[in-house]
Design a protein around this motif. Structure first.
Motif, PDB file in Angstrom:
ATOM      1  N   VAL A 122      23.058  38.671  41.285  1.00 53.56           N
ATOM      2  CA  VAL A 122      23.962  38.234  42.362  1.00 53.56           C
ATOM      3  C   VAL A 122      24.355  39.480  43.137  1.00 53.56           C
ATOM      4  N   PRO A 123      24.335  39.419  44.477  1.00 52.25           N
ATOM      5  CA  PRO A 123      24.731  40.593  45.241  1.00 52.25           C
ATOM      6  C   PRO A 123      26.185  40.983  44.981  1.00 52.25           C
ATOM      7  N   ALA A 124      26.444  42.270  44.886  1.00 54.83           N
ATOM      8  CA  ALA A 124      27.817  42.764  44.739  1.00 54.83           C
ATOM      9  C   ALA A 124      28.527  42.616  46.078  1.00 54.83           C
ATOM     10  N   PRO A 125      29.865  42.510  46.086  1.00 56.17           N
ATOM     11  CA  PRO A 125      30.595  42.394  47.344  1.00 56.17           C
ATOM     12  C   PRO A 125      30.271  43.562  48.276  1.00 56.17           C
ATOM     13  N   GLY A 126      30.039  43.241  49.520  1.00 53.23           N
ATOM     14  CA  GLY A 126      29.733  44.277  50.508  1.00 53.23           C
ATOM     15  C   GLY A 126      28.311  44.771  50.479  1.00 53.23           C
ATOM     16  N   ALA A 127      27.475  44.265  49.561  1.00 54.43           N
ATOM     17  CA  ALA A 127      26.094  44.738  49.458  1.00 54.43           C
ATOM     18  C   ALA A 127      25.274  44.382  50.686  1.00 54.43           C
ATOM     19  N   ASN A 128      25.615  43.282  51.346  1.00 53.42           N
ATOM     20  CA  ASN A 128      24.875  42.847  52.535  1.00 53.42           C
ATOM     21  C   ASN A 128      25.677  43.019  53.813  1.00 53.42           C
ATOM     22  N   LEU A 143      30.407  36.841  36.467  1.00 52.47           N
ATOM     23  CA  LEU A 143      30.020  37.228  37.821  1.00 52.47           C
ATOM     24  C   LEU A 143      29.775  38.730  37.883  1.00 52.47           C
ATOM     25  N   GLY A 144      30.696  39.503  37.310  1.00 57.29           N
ATOM     26  CA  GLY A 144      30.525  40.962  37.293  1.00 57.29           C
ATOM     27  C   GLY A 144      29.254  41.372  36.569  1.00 57.29           C
ATOM     28  N   LEU A 145      28.964  40.700  35.459  1.00 54.95           N
ATOM     29  CA  LEU A 145      27.740  40.993  34.709  1.00 54.95           C
ATOM     30  C   LEU A 145      26.508  40.689  35.547  1.00 54.95           C
ATOM     31  N   LEU A 146      26.473  39.522  36.174  1.00 55.81           N
ATOM     32  CA  LEU A 146      25.319  39.144  36.999  1.00 55.81           C
ATOM     33  C   LEU A 146      25.150  40.093  38.183  1.00 55.81           C
ATOM     34  N   GLN A 147      26.259  40.598  38.725  1.00 52.07           N
ATOM     35  CA  GLN A 147      26.172  41.593  39.799  1.00 52.07           C
ATOM     36  C   GLN A 147      25.583  42.892  39.277  1.00 52.07           C
ATOM     37  N   GLN A 148      25.965  43.302  38.084  1.00 55.05           N
ATOM     38  CA  GLN A 148      25.477  44.561  37.517  1.00 55.05           C
ATOM     39  C   GLN A 148      23.977  44.536  37.227  1.00 55.05           C
ATOM     40  N   SER A 189      16.187  38.695  28.423  1.00 54.67           N
ATOM     41  CA  SER A 189      16.412  37.736  29.488  1.00 54.67           C
ATOM     42  C   SER A 189      17.830  37.181  29.376  1.00 54.67           C
ATOM     43  N   PHE A 190      18.529  37.110  30.499  1.00 56.39           N
ATOM     44  CA  PHE A 190      19.902  36.606  30.520  1.00 56.39           C
ATOM     45  C   PHE A 190      20.050  35.681  31.711  1.00 56.39           C
ATOM     46  N   PHE A 191      20.325  34.405  31.445  1.00 54.01           N
ATOM     47  CA  PHE A 191      20.410  33.385  32.495  1.00 54.01           C
ATOM     48  C   PHE A 191      19.172  33.435  33.397  1.00 54.01           C
TER      49      PHE A 191
END
Length: 75
Positions: free
Chosen positions: A66-72, A57-62, A21-23
């Motif tokens: 958190v949605p990656a840029p452009g994911a939505n 932020l990059g870790l949470l996206q991976q 578990s992470f955050f």
């Protein structure tokens, strides 16, 4: 890595697998690569201070927290 007098700056990539578990995000089993920048201070040949900033932020996206840029993005 850059060093001057008693200070060292290092940029590096941490790699691993999200197995705990992470955050509050349960394990995904995804492989991650996170860039980080750390600053160290030495005295008597030993590290006596460390300050660092990983790309959280990059870790949470991976790991999908958190949605990656452009994911939505529509299109």
């Amino acid at each position: 890595m850059i060093a001057e007098d008693d200070r060292v700056a290092a940029r590096f990539t941490m790699r691993g697998t999200h197995r705990g578990s992470f955050f509050g995000v349960p394990p995904t089993g995804k492989t991650i690569a996170v860039q980080a920048m750390n600053f160290y201070r030495l005295s008597g040949g030993r590290f006596i201070e460390e300050r660092g900033q990983p790309d959280l932020l990059g870790l949470l996206q991976q790991i999908g927290a958190v949605p990656a840029p452009g994911a939505n993005a529509a299109g």
